[in-house]
Write a protein that holds these residues in place. Structure first.
Motif, PDB file in Angstrom:
ATOM      1  N   ARG A  29      37.848  38.651  42.789  1.00 32.53           N
ATOM      2  CA  ARG A  29      39.201  39.076  43.180  1.00 32.53           C
ATOM      3  C   ARG A  29      39.200  40.572  43.458  1.00 32.53           C
ATOM      4  O   ARG A  29      39.778  41.376  42.741  1.00 32.53           O
ATOM      5  N   ASP A  33      37.394  43.714  40.343  1.00 37.59           N
ATOM      6  CA  ASP A  33      37.616  42.574  39.455  1.00 37.59           C
ATOM      7  C   ASP A  33      36.838  42.770  38.151  1.00 37.59           C
ATOM      8  O   ASP A  33      35.617  42.885  38.174  1.00 37.59           O
ATOM      9  N   SER A 124      41.102  30.043  37.185  1.00 39.52           N
ATOM     10  CA  SER A 124      41.331  30.150  38.628  1.00 39.52           C
ATOM     11  C   SER A 124      42.815  30.166  38.959  1.00 39.52           C
ATOM     12  O   SER A 124      43.230  30.742  39.974  1.00 39.52           O
ATOM     13  N   PRO A 127      44.949  34.062  38.678  1.00 40.57           N
ATOM     14  CA  PRO A 127      44.905  34.975  39.837  1.00 40.57           C
ATOM     15  C   PRO A 127      45.518  34.362  41.091  1.00 40.57           C
ATOM     16  O   PRO A 127      46.056  35.094  41.929  1.00 40.57           O
ATOM     17  N   GLU A 131      48.648  35.938  43.371  1.00 39.85           N
ATOM     18  CA  GLU A 131      48.520  36.160  44.807  1.00 39.85           C
ATOM     19  C   GLU A 131      49.613  35.483  45.625  1.00 39.85           C
ATOM     20  O   GLU A 131      49.634  35.617  46.848  1.00 39.85           O
ATOM     21  N   GLY A 136      47.369  40.981  49.090  1.00 37.05           N
ATOM     22  CA  GLY A 136      46.204  40.827  48.237  1.00 37.05           C
ATOM     23  C   GLY A 136      45.874  42.069  47.433  1.00 37.05           C
ATOM     24  O   GLY A 136      45.410  41.978  46.289  1.00 37.05           O
ATOM     25  N   ARG A 140      45.513  41.852  43.377  1.00 38.58           N
ATOM     26  CA  ARG A 140      44.262  42.205  42.706  1.00 38.58           C
ATOM     27  C   ARG A 140      44.471  43.331  41.704  1.00 38.58           C
ATOM     28  O   ARG A 140      43.840  43.354  40.642  1.00 38.58           O
ATOM     29  N   TRP A 143      45.978  41.669  38.614  1.00 41.49           N
ATOM     30  CA  TRP A 143      44.929  40.957  37.877  1.00 41.49           C
ATOM     31  C   TRP A 143      44.046  41.938  37.111  1.00 41.49           C
ATOM     32  O   TRP A 143      43.771  41.753  35.920  1.00 41.49           O
ATOM     33  N   GLU A 230      44.035  26.709  46.284  1.00 42.26           N
ATOM     34  CA  GLU A 230      43.221  27.844  45.866  1.00 42.26           C
ATOM     35  C   GLU A 230      42.437  27.525  44.591  1.00 42.26           C
ATOM     36  O   GLU A 230      41.283  27.936  44.436  1.00 42.26           O
TER      37      GLU A 230
END
Length: 308
Positions: A29, A33, A124, A127, A131, A136, A140, A143, A230
């Motif tokens: 990410r 990340d 999964s 995040p 989003e 994005g 990010r 996150w 996703e």
């Protein structure tokens, strides 16, 4: 419980070409990340929280068919058992037969590209929720801030700043004002908290069919088809999970493969013959370098929810 400082390791060998970097790229990410890092030596470092405990892993492409994996932490043994899934060993493209020249060439040039399957649904999901309908860059950053603040230190010799994703019970306890400071609006934070309360049920999606898994995820208010897709792409190894509702995807598919824009219904209709490999086609388009992004039209605004 005392955990050895020495890593557990395995050399995963495949009888097919395996392109580790491209296969696992969607799991990251952004460059900052705290759970996914590529170092200057080409190694890929990841953290995860297995049922048996936290893990730091280091993956290195040994040759065209092999990846060397080292893992530290209480969950290291369990994690090594999941490596074949992670590296897409059971993902097969034998019946994938595109007819567009760009996809045909990309498939020929990248036979080692696979769809990974982490098996960690909630990791999964968070995040992906962050989003939803935001730029994005902002997602990010949210996150990164939340995991850095609430994740545990990565076991083993992980690169500086790496953290283990928080478990569902920690996400449930994050104060609303911390979500706000991280730029997360009340709708998305409420979805995370609601999902965390039923995380055990969501993890069961790994044993369900594609349709059943998507349906299970969408029982949570705030989780729709885009978010479920996703998660399917990363946690479930779903090579057909198409992110309908993505701000850019339909236009990119249209301009790249047809030379004109498509909307979501048009994209779905155009890619229908590629079932059950629609997401594989998207990944091949991305790694081919032939994905065309329109240079006109409004950009997605980077909304700072902390100002509201």
């Amino acid at each position: 419980m005392t955990v050895s400082a020495e890593p557990l390791e395995t050399l995963h060998r495949s009888d097919r070409p395996l392109l580790m970097a491209a296969t696992l790229a969607p799991l990251g990410r952004g460059r900052g990340d705290p759970c996914h890092r590529v170092t200057v030596d080409g190694a890929l470092w990841r953290t995860t929280l297995m049922p048996s405990g936290p893990v730091t892993c280091r993956l290195v492409q040994a040759d065209r068919y092999s990846v060397l994996v080292k893992a530290w932490g209480a969950g290291a043994g369990e994690f090594l058992g999941s490596v074949p899934d992670l590296l897409g060993e059971y993902d097969t493209a034998q019946d994938f037969a595109p007819d567009h020249p760009i996809l045909v060439e990309a498939h020929r040039r990248h036979p080692g590209l696979r769809i990974p399957r982490t098996g960690r649904v909630f990791e999964s999901l968070v995040p992906a929720i962050l989003e939803q309908k935001v730029h994005g860059i902002a997602a990010r950053a949210s996150w990164r801030r939340l995991v850095t603040a609430h994740g545990a230190a990565a076991p083993g010799p992980a690169p500086d700043g790496m953290r283990v994703p928080p478990p569902p019970e920690v996400w449930r306890r994050v104060p609303s004002w911390e979500y706000h400071r991280a730029g997360v609006d009340p709708k998305r934070s409420r979805t995370i908290v609601t999902a965390a309360a039923v995380a055990d049920r969501l993890e069961e999606a790994v044993a369900l069919s594609r349709a059943e898994a998507a349906g299970r995820l969408q029982t949570v208010p705030g989780i729709g088809p885009w978010t479920a897709a996703e998660v399917g792409q990363r946690a479930l190894g779903d090579a057909d999970a198409l992110s309908v509702g993505d701000f850019h995807l339909a236009a990119v598919v249209g301009w790249s493969l047809l030379g004109r824009p498509l909307d979501d219904p048009g994209m779905v209709e155009y890619l229908e013959p590629l079932r059950p490999h629609r997401y594989r086609a998207i990944r091949l388009l991305e790694v081919s370098g032939r994905a065309v992004k329109p240079k006109f039209g409004p950009r997605t605004a980077v909304t700072d929810h902390r100002m509201h």
